[in-house]
Design an enzyme around this catalytic site. Structure first.
Site, PDB file in Angstrom:
ATOM      1  N   HIS A 135       0.778  -1.246   0.064  1.00  0.00           N
ATOM      2  CA  HIS A 135      -0.009  -0.087   0.109  1.00  0.00           C
ATOM      3  C   HIS A 135       0.729   1.317   0.071  1.00  0.00           C
ATOM      4  O   HIS A 135       2.088   1.306   0.249  1.00  0.00           O
ATOM      5  CB  HIS A 135      -0.968   0.161   1.135  1.00  0.00           C
ATOM      6  CG  HIS A 135      -2.180  -1.023   1.168  1.00  0.00           C
ATOM      7  ND1 HIS A 135      -2.157  -2.329   1.446  1.00  0.00           N
ATOM      8  CD2 HIS A 135      -3.548  -0.563   0.797  1.00  0.00           C
ATOM      9  CE1 HIS A 135      -3.240  -2.712   1.114  1.00  0.00           C
ATOM     10  NE2 HIS A 135      -4.183  -1.953   0.772  1.00  0.00           N
ATOM     11  N   LYS A 139      -0.630   4.715   4.589  1.00  0.00           N
ATOM     12  CA  LYS A 139      -1.426   3.932   5.184  1.00  0.00           C
ATOM     13  C   LYS A 139      -0.719   3.699   6.619  1.00  0.00           C
ATOM     14  O   LYS A 139       0.543   3.091   6.836  1.00  0.00           O
ATOM     15  CB  LYS A 139      -1.665   2.640   4.532  1.00  0.00           C
ATOM     16  CG  LYS A 139      -2.249   1.495   5.245  1.00  0.00           C
ATOM     17  CD  LYS A 139      -2.828   0.388   4.077  1.00  0.00           C
ATOM     18  CE  LYS A 139      -3.752  -0.621   5.045  1.00  0.00           C
ATOM     19  NZ  LYS A 139      -4.972   0.027   5.416  1.00  0.00           N
TER      20      LYS A 139
END
Length: 245
Positions: A135, A139
């Site tokens: 990600h 995040k």
């Protein structure tokens, strides 16, 4: 599919996901009555709340909405140690709560295939399973809620695995026991989300993967969930939203 026209939606969290949810909701004819991105006490009148905030405040946001009688759709991950208390709150207040670690229809289909694959691979213990998720650098939590869901669903069908162990690269994989299923978490650039399941033997590797192209699929799923819960009570998830029969 479940569209309720002219819904009045309140957004809790107005970051990248909040902005994308707003765009999708407006494109489907809904009204955004509030965009809350800080502490709050009382919700404005609305048909549903869509919540994408932070792990540390998600449980409080969810229970406050339930206590105020607002149906809530949440996609925040990293707070599930308080899941049982949230469920109890829904029961006590006859509330409406839709939760998914990932609202992508493609990810839900990926999960179904992953479960089927785990059932098959349980007969071939020479293949070692692992999970990898990548990600964007913003995040905050790891592993991703989706990776954790994927891994736990694998464990249900793999006799050789009983628990999950996650680590954040570039750290090396930690020492682990044979019954632990490893999740490697990578934070890189602006990647929306990629999940990979591998089964590796001495002879070959079987790979199952899902790569998100952006946030639109997640936002659409969240808005569909908000449309779905109108007039309903109880706790729901993607298995309720996506009708495959």
């Amino acid at each position: 599919i479940y569209k309720e026209s002219d819904m009045r939606i309140c957004l809790l969290g107005y970051g990248r996901m909040g902005h994308e949810v707003e765009r999708v909701a407006l494109s489907r004819g809904h009204e955004i009555v509030a965009k809350i991105d800080s502490e709050w006490d009382t919700l404005p009148s609305c048909d549903a709340v869509i919540e994408f905030t932070r792990p540390g405040v998600a449980y409080e946001n969810i229970t406050k909405c339930i206590k105020q009688g607002a149906p809530i759709v949440s996609g925040t991950t990293g707070w599930l140690e308080q899941w049982d208390k949230a469920v109890e709150c829904v029961k006590q207040h006859d509330g409406t709560f839709f939760y998914a670690s990932n609202f992508s229809i493609g990810v839900y289909l990926f999960r179904l295939i992953n479960v089927y694959m785990a059932k098959l691979m349980n007969h071939y213990p020479n293949y070692l399973p692992s999970v990898e998720e990548t990600h964007h650098i913003h995040k905050l939590d790891y592993p991703s809620g989706t990776a954790l869901t994927i891994a736990n669903e694998m464990i249900e069908h793999l006799d050789a695995k009983s628990e999950v162990l996650a680590y954040l690269e570039p750290n090396k994989a930690p020492s682990h026991s044979d019954d632990q299923l490893l999740i490697a978490s990578i934070r890189k650039d602006s990647i929306p989300g990629t999940h990979v399941v591998k089964y590796e033997s001495k002879e070959d590797v079987l790979t199952l993967s899902h790569e998100a192209k952006g946030r639109e699929g997640l936002a659409l799923g969240a808005v569909l969930a908000a449309e779905f819960v109108v007039g309903k009570k109880g706790i729901y998830g993607m298995e309720d939203l996506i009708q495959l029969d």
